[in-house]
Scaffold this motif. Structure first.
Motif, PDB file in Angstrom:
ATOM      1  N   GLU A  85      19.655  -4.357 -16.800  1.00 28.46           N
ATOM      2  CA  GLU A  85      20.872  -5.593 -15.959  1.00 28.46           C
ATOM      3  C   GLU A  85      21.020  -5.469 -14.575  1.00 28.46           C
ATOM      4  O   GLU A  85      21.643  -4.682 -13.870  1.00 28.46           O
ATOM      5  CB  GLU A  85      21.415  -5.084 -17.150  1.00 28.46           C
ATOM      6  CG  GLU A  85      22.801  -6.676 -16.957  1.00 28.46           C
ATOM      7  CD  GLU A  85      23.942  -6.073 -17.408  1.00 28.46           C
ATOM      8  OE1 GLU A  85      24.516  -5.312 -18.529  1.00 28.46           O
ATOM      9  OE2 GLU A  85      24.931  -6.628 -17.007  1.00 28.46           O
ATOM     10  N   CYS A  86      20.507  -7.058 -14.397  1.00 31.90           N
ATOM     11  CA  CYS A  86      20.853  -6.970 -12.546  1.00 31.90           C
ATOM     12  C   CYS A  86      22.120  -6.676 -12.503  1.00 31.90           C
ATOM     13  O   CYS A  86      22.597  -7.492 -12.543  1.00 31.90           O
ATOM     14  CB  CYS A  86      19.951  -8.547 -11.974  1.00 31.90           C
ATOM     15  SG  CYS A  86      20.088  -9.254 -10.711  1.00 31.90           S
ATOM     16  N   PRO A  87      21.895  -6.404 -11.427  1.00 33.62           N
ATOM     17  CA  PRO A  87      23.171  -5.275 -10.782  1.00 33.62           C
ATOM     18  C   PRO A  87      24.286  -7.382 -10.017  1.00 33.62           C
ATOM     19  O   PRO A  87      25.249  -7.222  -9.752  1.00 33.62           O
ATOM     20  CB  PRO A  87      23.339  -5.054  -9.664  1.00 33.62           C
ATOM     21  CG  PRO A  87      21.955  -3.392  -9.652  1.00 33.62           C
ATOM     22  CD  PRO A  87      21.274  -5.140 -10.917  1.00 33.62           C
ATOM     23  N   ARG A  88      23.355  -7.973  -9.902  1.00 30.58           N
ATOM     24  CA  ARG A  88      23.399  -9.478  -8.459  1.00 30.58           C
ATOM     25  C   ARG A  88      23.597  -9.917  -9.979  1.00 30.58           C
ATOM     26  O   ARG A  88      25.392 -10.900  -9.203  1.00 30.58           O
ATOM     27  CB  ARG A  88      22.686  -9.359  -7.857  1.00 30.58           C
ATOM     28  CG  ARG A  88      23.089 -10.233  -6.562  1.00 30.58           C
ATOM     29  CD  ARG A  88      23.065 -10.107  -5.426  1.00 30.58           C
ATOM     30  NE  ARG A  88      21.535 -11.437  -5.543  1.00 30.58           N
ATOM     31  CZ  ARG A  88      20.541 -11.438  -4.154  1.00 30.58           C
ATOM     32  NH1 ARG A  88      21.046 -10.684  -3.555  1.00 30.58           N
ATOM     33  NH2 ARG A  88      19.001 -11.769  -4.833  1.00 30.58           N
ATOM     34  N   CYS A  89      23.027 -10.900 -10.722  1.00 34.40           N
ATOM     35  CA  CYS A  89      23.129 -11.669 -11.080  1.00 34.40           C
ATOM     36  C   CYS A  89      23.437 -11.459 -13.383  1.00 34.40           C
ATOM     37  O   CYS A  89      23.429 -12.330 -14.315  1.00 34.40           O
ATOM     38  CB  CYS A  89      21.958 -12.277 -11.174  1.00 34.40           C
ATOM     39  SG  CYS A  89      20.616 -12.330 -11.435  1.00 34.40           S
ATOM     40  N   SER A  90      23.638  -9.757 -13.623  1.00 31.21           N
ATOM     41  CA  SER A  90      23.331  -9.356 -15.065  1.00 31.21           C
ATOM     42  C   SER A  90      21.855  -9.816 -15.792  1.00 31.21           C
ATOM     43  O   SER A  90      21.684  -9.828 -16.884  1.00 31.21           O
ATOM     44  CB  SER A  90      24.516 -10.182 -15.695  1.00 31.21           C
ATOM     45  OG  SER A  90      25.698  -9.840 -14.607  1.00 31.21           O
ATOM     46  N   HIS A  91      21.212 -10.410 -15.439  1.00 24.73           N
ATOM     47  CA  HIS A  91      19.702 -10.631 -15.801  1.00 24.73           C
ATOM     48  C   HIS A  91      18.996  -9.565 -16.295  1.00 24.73           C
ATOM     49  O   HIS A  91      19.608  -8.595 -16.191  1.00 24.73           O
ATOM     50  CB  HIS A  91      18.790 -11.731 -14.958  1.00 24.73           C
ATOM     51  CG  HIS A  91      17.884 -12.368 -15.465  1.00 24.73           C
ATOM     52  ND1 HIS A  91      18.034 -13.068 -16.694  1.00 24.73           N
ATOM     53  CD2 HIS A  91      16.631 -11.660 -15.501  1.00 24.73           C
ATOM     54  CE1 HIS A  91      16.623 -13.654 -16.939  1.00 24.73           C
ATOM     55  NE2 HIS A  91      15.455 -12.756 -16.559  1.00 24.73           N
ATOM     56  N   GLY A  92      18.297  -9.656 -17.416  1.00 26.30           N
ATOM     57  CA  GLY A  92      18.058  -8.653 -17.945  1.00 26.30           C
ATOM     58  C   GLY A  92      16.602  -8.622 -17.989  1.00 26.30           C
ATOM     59  O   GLY A  92      15.761  -7.486 -19.294  1.00 26.30           O
ATOM     60  N   GLN A 119      12.965  -4.982 -10.096  1.00 28.89           N
ATOM     61  CA  GLN A 119      13.205  -6.384  -9.417  1.00 28.89           C
ATOM     62  C   GLN A 119      13.359  -7.332 -10.405  1.00 28.89           C
ATOM     63  O   GLN A 119      12.635  -7.745 -10.803  1.00 28.89           O
ATOM     64  CB  GLN A 119      11.442  -6.851  -8.255  1.00 28.89           C
ATOM     65  CG  GLN A 119      12.301  -8.101  -7.814  1.00 28.89           C
ATOM     66  CD  GLN A 119      11.125  -8.988  -6.891  1.00 28.89           C
ATOM     67  OE1 GLN A 119       9.957  -7.958  -5.828  1.00 28.89           O
ATOM     68  NE2 GLN A 119      10.718 -10.096  -6.800  1.00 28.89           N
ATOM     69  N   CYS A 120      14.632  -7.856  -9.858  1.00 28.10           N
ATOM     70  CA  CYS A 120      15.220  -9.339 -11.030  1.00 28.10           C
ATOM     71  C   CYS A 120      14.056  -9.946 -11.306  1.00 28.10           C
ATOM     72  O   CYS A 120      13.410 -10.719 -10.092  1.00 28.10           O
ATOM     73  CB  CYS A 120      16.487  -9.783 -10.570  1.00 28.10           C
ATOM     74  SG  CYS A 120      17.420 -10.705 -11.983  1.00 28.10           S
ATOM     75  N   LYS A 121      13.868 -10.596 -12.153  1.00 27.48           N
ATOM     76  CA  LYS A 121      12.637 -12.143 -12.577  1.00 27.48           C
ATOM     77  C   LYS A 121      13.887 -13.439 -12.024  1.00 27.48           C
ATOM     78  O   LYS A 121      13.066 -14.395 -12.284  1.00 27.48           O
ATOM     79  CB  LYS A 121      12.431 -12.330 -13.817  1.00 27.48           C
ATOM     80  CG  LYS A 121      11.180 -11.094 -14.275  1.00 27.48           C
ATOM     81  CD  LYS A 121      10.427 -10.862 -15.827  1.00 27.48           C
ATOM     82  CE  LYS A 121       9.636 -10.338 -15.890  1.00 27.48           C
ATOM     83  NZ  LYS A 121       8.832 -10.453 -17.390  1.00 27.48           N
ATOM     84  N   ALA A 122      15.277 -13.355 -12.383  1.00 27.61           N
ATOM     85  CA  ALA A 122      15.712 -14.826 -11.872  1.00 27.61           C
ATOM     86  C   ALA A 122      16.467 -15.007 -10.617  1.00 27.61           C
ATOM     87  O   ALA A 122      16.045 -15.579  -9.969  1.00 27.61           O
ATOM     88  CB  ALA A 122      17.121 -14.386 -13.066  1.00 27.61           C
ATOM     89  N   CYS A 123      16.982 -13.339 -10.086  1.00 26.82           N
ATOM     90  CA  CYS A 123      17.142 -13.830  -8.859  1.00 26.82           C
ATOM     91  C   CYS A 123      16.403 -12.859  -7.483  1.00 26.82           C
ATOM     92  O   CYS A 123      16.900 -12.870  -6.544  1.00 26.82           O
ATOM     93  CB  CYS A 123      19.269 -13.409  -8.432  1.00 26.82           C
ATOM     94  SG  CYS A 123      18.923 -11.833  -8.378  1.00 26.82           S
ATOM     95  N   LYS A 124      15.557 -12.076  -8.508  1.00 27.51           N
ATOM     96  CA  LYS A 124      14.433 -11.210  -7.107  1.00 27.51           C
ATOM     97  C   LYS A 124      15.119 -10.381  -6.288  1.00 27.51           C
ATOM     98  O   LYS A 124      14.544  -9.810  -5.822  1.00 27.51           O
ATOM     99  CB  LYS A 124      13.863 -12.424  -6.153  1.00 27.51           C
ATOM    100  CG  LYS A 124      13.036 -13.544  -6.631  1.00 27.51           C
ATOM    101  CD  LYS A 124      11.895 -13.872  -6.062  1.00 27.51           C
ATOM    102  CE  LYS A 124      10.784 -14.567  -5.651  1.00 27.51           C
ATOM    103  NZ  LYS A 124      11.558 -15.119  -8.084  1.00 27.51           N
TER     104      LYS A 124
HETATM  105 ZN    ZN Z   1      19.291 -10.902 -10.934  1.00 26.69          ZN
END
Ligand code: ZN
Length: 318
Positions: A41-48, A62-67
């Motif tokens: 779970e992305c610490p910045r945007c919670s994307h999975g 590396q978060c796929k949504a916010c990088k």
């Molecule tokens: Zn993110």
């Protein structure tokens, strides 16, 4: 004290611990479950969803949504630590599966790391315990007493003992004649000014608090708690009478738990953490084995603490 299930529970044997947490990969997987029980779970945007890669020996996401890029330790109290996860887990094991506080020196030997690294690791884990326990007020039938620790060092200059003496409130929540949870909160003294903020933090509204009538505890009435005063009859110590029997037992256990784990010099400075370690273990004593994943979860929820804030203002004191 009667033999009971809590004292004789198995806990986690060393053999079982090594089987479950013996390698870096196992600890990494366990920490992953502790931090992200439902997967990344992305610490910045919670994307999975994330891309995963290794860099400089550390696994990265590396978060796929916010990088946003992070490691498993980033944003937690483990962030600045260079120790392998196996050492962190072994330290958690040593601190949660014993009845007494472990000294940094013993941890140094058991983990095979430097004394300073062992001291910092131990204090970071104690800080996790202290933060975890801070906002959990006792409720219902609560027995309280004023207590002191430390200051017993002899042979020093005049006043040295009292300088290291720490005043704290010991409180036990009782249910059906048995202690449920406890709190040990250092206080500046036992005045209204010190005990008012303590009560609001440590005891839930509507609780019935029993004390021996120490003047400062009258602040409880002003704060609308039910306050019952029970004084010992002449010739008896307050600790001998029924309402305070368990409080007396836990204070005795506290002294045993702390003996040999610290020098009087540092005790005053770090008392909050030393007391929290005993409190944390006691409040989870009914399920010792689960303390390891629960503690790991707490570690991932505790923000980074730079060494200087762990050491305190005047640096490392032993
Ligand atoms: Zn993110």
């Amino acid at each position: 004290m009667a033999i009971n299930g809590i004292q004789f529970q198995k806990g986690l044997s060393v053999a079982q611990f090594m089987k479950e947490y013996g390698t870096e990969e196992q600890c990494q997987a366990a920490l992953m479950r502790a931090r992200w029980p439902r997967g990344f779970e992305c610490p910045r945007c919670s994307h999975g969803e994330a891309f995963e890669f290794d860099r400089r020996g550390r696994h990265h996401w590396q978060c796929k949504a916010c990088k946003y890029q992070c490691t498993l330790r980033a944003g937690t109290i483990m962030e600045h630590s260079l120790l392998p996860l196996t050492k962190w887990y072994l330290a958690i094991y040593l601190m949660t599966q014993s009845k007494t506080n472990i000294a940094a020196l013993a941890m140094m030997r058991q983990l095979g790391i430097s004394w300073k690294a062992a001291w910092l690791l131990k204090h970071k884990l104690m800080e996790v315990m202290a933060q975890r326990e801070a906002d959990r007020p006792l409720e219902g039938d609560v027995r309280v007493d004023d207590a002191y620790l430390g200051g017993e060092r002899t042979g020093g200059g005049p006043g040295r003992g009292s300088k290291n003496k720490v005043a704290f409130v010991a409180a036990v929540e009782m249910r059906e004649g048995r202690p449920q949870r406890l709190r040990f909160d250092p206080v500046a003294n036992f005045s209204f000014a010190a005990l008012g903020p303590w009560a609001k933090k440590a005891i839930a509204p509507g609780s019935c608090v029993t004390s021996d009538g120490l003047l400062g505890f009258e602040v409880l009435e002003r704060l609308n708690y039910q306050h019952r005063v029970v004084q010992a009859p002449r010739g008896k110590a307050g600790t001998e009478i029924e309402p305070f029997k368990w409080l007396n037992v836990v204070l005795g256990n506290l002294k045993t738990a702390l003996s040999g784990t610290h020098h009087a010099f540092s005790f005053a400075k770090y008392a909050r953490r030393y007391l929290a370690e005993v409190q944390y273990r006691f409040n989870r004593r009914s399920d010792m084995a689960s303390m390891i994943p629960r503690m790991a979860h707490a570690v991932t929820r505790t923000r980074p603490c730079p060494a200087r804030s762990i050491l305190g203002r005047s640096g490392l004191e032993t």
